[in-house]
Design an enzyme around this catalytic site. Structure first.
Site: not given
Length: 705
Positions: A495, A498, A491-492
């Site tokens: 980010h 991105h 998940h991290e």
């Protein structure tokens, strides 16, 4: 160095960033930014350009952002009394300066004059979006208000900054203030061996512990308390840990009760000054949901769709506990829910998350995750040697290409494109420390520029970080993660991708600087790679022999994926509903009180329990740990989950690790940041608007069409 926090070096000299440098660095940054803004406002009105107005404003704020990001980061990972004191001294100044920018009449006049000029109409699409977004932010933050209302907005922002910082400090201090040390081994019955060993080593490391005695220490950090609630057979032990957890932020000297009320009142007052009926409408005006009402309808629509399944799952859990104990069916105690849910899952699926830990050593998970990113997104990731400048460091032992870090366990990586171009770098910091805040997060340190937009035509690389509080290694074995922790890492990393893969020519529009109900799409889509066999085989390898997850265990994992799916979904919806209702109806709290208000609105969202469960309002850092944060935006997790479940159907249809799909996701989503409307970006990738069906099917709450 007096102004060390302003050092623009890509490889940050962390040992030079001491508490004594915070105040002079921040004051210097504010002075430089103020002078730059004065130059913008002092220009000839007939000579305004995009470069000397909007881009100049972005550049003016950059030194302060650079320094303040480092201060806030160190507060998160290396909190100390001296740093906390220094940060709290400058916090009012930082807040006042940042609040003043949209309230500066002269600056607003200059920006508005250019935005309404013929030259603004001929800007390229990205520059046009930046102008529109900046103007919107200025209006949303009070540009154009009469002087007395501007003064009140300034005061509110200063109060919010101070109160939310104190709220965060109370949560950290309350978490660290509690420990439970046991010397009675039978009370550990049911705990996995890894949890026992971690508690044993925690006791040995604790200050003043007698190494000759065998004791087990438990804390309120997730890797410590979660196994107790899930596996400990001693109900009194579970109750003791749950009670301590539920009291975080509720007891002196770390009581957040008054702060919580004051934060909500200030947010409501600010919204009224800015012409909105409540804080949710103020925050969501620029997001995909647009209004608090639409966000709440989204939450309540999902609630209606799964309410029947939710009630069925509760009844199944109560019946199972009754069958196993010989007691009459009825509500469970709150400290029993995770325990009996785990027992039911093991009976129904012959599976526990603990079964998977041997296949998830942290280093192998990271290597495999990077391998997947290389395959899917066409990038390469290489670890660099690091050093921590502590008292034991020998200067001649530091490799020439080593990078300094803030803690001995921090690691550093470079990210390059397929052709070898340096796109960016990042730090990782994965395990709990008492000086480190709870949870997991990604953050930015430096935002770069693509070659065509940078001085000299050379790419400026991005710099970011990932932090967490994952299961730590033991003396005799590596850090073995739960599957949920693996999802957290992915998940991290979503980010981070991105940020690192951004190709936007304006820094303020790059990467994660998007609306918050879209920002979770890249992070949550990465979690899907934790469930597919072809991607799991890249990183799920036994820590002893390197073997993949056996097929029968993989099937059990997949079969158990949607165990109590409605309960888990409803838990997230309860947080979102509480968040929205608190910020839409905060005026009612003066009559009802927060506890009664939350109990009433969440009556149909929570598992009924014998002992009342206090809401997590007093320790909910997402909502109350900063001036805005996820306040009125917690629904974003579910909103983005709709997007990620739908978008991942392309990978499932065309190939989980298909480079063409990955490249398209990179080009149309990851690289675009906020250069275009997020709804347009999604349509560009999927060819249509998002559908809720994919999420419900993935969660087992609806049948595939």
């Amino acid at each position: 160095m007096e102004h060390s926090f302003l050092d623009p070096a890509f490889h940050i000299p962390w040992s030079e960033l001491g508490p004594a440098s915070v105040e002079p660095s921040i004051d210097q940054a504010i002075e430089e930014a103020s002078s730059a803004i004065d130059r913008i406002t002092g220009q000839d009105p007939g000579a305004l350009t995009f470069e000397n107005t909007f881009l100049a404003l972005e550049a003016a704020a950059e030194p302060l952002s650079l320094a303040w990001n480092k201060v806030q980061h160190l507060d998160s990972v290396c909190n100390s009394p001296a740093l906390r004191e220094a940060m709290n001294r400058v916090l009012p100044r930082v807040t006042a300066f940042q609040t003043q920018i949209p309230l500066n009449d002269e600056l607003w006049s200059v920006l508005k004059a250019f935005a309404e000029s013929p030259a603004a109409k001929s800007l390229d699409p990205v520059a046009t979006r930046f102008v529109e977004e900046t103007v919107r932010e200025f209006r949303q933050n009070g540009a154009g208000l009469p002087p007395e209302q501007k003064d009140r907005v300034r005061a509110i922002e200063a109060e919010l900054a101070a109160k939310t910082q104190k709220y965060s400090e109370n949560v950290l201090d309350a978490t660290n203030a509690w420990e439970l040390v046991l010397d009675d081994e039978p009370r550990l019955a049911g705990l996995p061996e890894a949890a026992r060993q971690a508690a044993l080593e925690s006791a040995r490391r604790a200050a003043g512990a007698d190494p000759s005695q065998t004791r087990w220490r438990f804390t309120l950090h997730a890797p410590s308390y979660l196994p107790v609630l899930q596996f400990a057979e001693d109900e009194a032990l579970r109750s003791q840990v749950w009670s301590a957890l539920s009291r975080i932020g509720r007891d002196d000297p770390y009581d957040n009760t008054a702060l919580l009320k004051e934060i909500l009142v200030l947010r409501r007052e600010k919204s009224g000054i800015l012409g909105k009926p409540h804080f949710a409408d103020l925050v969501l005006e620029s997001r995909m949901a647009k209004t608090g009402g639409q966000a709440l309808e989204f939450v309540e629509d999902l609630h209606r769709r799964i309410r029947g399944r939710f009630q069925t799952e509760i009844a199944e859990l109560e019946a199972f506990r009754a069958e196993q104990t010989g007691q009459a069916p009825g509500p469970l105690e709150p400290w029993d829910i995770a325990y009996w849910s785990e027992k039911l899952r093991q009976q129904r699926h012959a599976f526990s998350d603990e079964d998977l830990r041997p296949w998830f050593p942290l280093d192998r998970v990271l290597d495999g995750m990077f391998d997947i990113a290389q395959t899917v997104f066409g990038i390469g990731i290489r670890e660099r040697p690091t050093y921590f400048r502590g008292p034991e460091l020998e200067a001649d032992s530091v490799p020439d290409d080593a990078v300094e870090v803030w803690s001995p366990e921090v690691r550093f990586y470079d990210v390059r494109d397929g052709g070898g171009e340096h796109l960016g770098s990042f730090y990782t910091d994965w395990h709990p420390r008492e000086s480190k805040r709870s949870g997991a997060w990604m953050n930015t340190l430096l935002t770069g520029l693509p070659p065509a937009s940078s001085p000299g035509g050379v790419r400026e690389p991005h710099l970011g970080l990932m932090c967490g509080n994952l299961t730590p290694p033991l003396e005799d074995r590596p850090a073995l993660l739960s599957h949920r922790e693996v999802e957290t890492v992915f998940h991290e990393f979503g980010h981070l991708l991105h940020h690192l893969l951004g190709e936007v020519p304006i820094k303020a529009l790059n990467g994660i600087h998007v609306v918050w109900d879209f920002v979770e799409l890249p992070s949550q889509i990465m979690e899907n790679f934790c469930w597919e066999r072809v991607s799991l085989d890249h990183f799920a390898r036994h820590h002893l022999d390197g073997s993949p997850i056996p097929e029968d265990l993989f099937q059990k994992m997949r079969d158990a994926r949607n165990f109590q799916s409605a309960i888990l979904t409803m838990r997230q919806l309860s947080f979102a509903k509480m968040d929205l209702e608190l910020h839409m109806r905060s005026a009612e709290l003066e009559k009802t009180g927060i506890e009664a208000f939350v109990d009433a609105i969440l009556k149909d969202y929570l598992i009924p329990t014998r002992t009342r469960r206090p809401a997590n309002t007093h320790s909910f850092l997402h909502l109350f740990g900063s001036s805005t944060g996820y306040a009125a935006g917690y629904y974003s997790y579910k909103w983005a989950e709709v997007l990620d479940a739908d978008a991942f159907t392309r990978f499932q249809a065309e190939g989980i690790l298909h480079p063409a799909v990955g490249r398209e996701f990179r080009e149309k989503i990851l690289s675009q940041g906020n250069a275009r409307d997020p709804a347009e970006l999604f349509r560009d990738f999927m060819g249509r608007d998002p559908s809720l069906d994919a999420l419900l099917v993935r969660c087992g709450l609806a049948e595939a069409a």
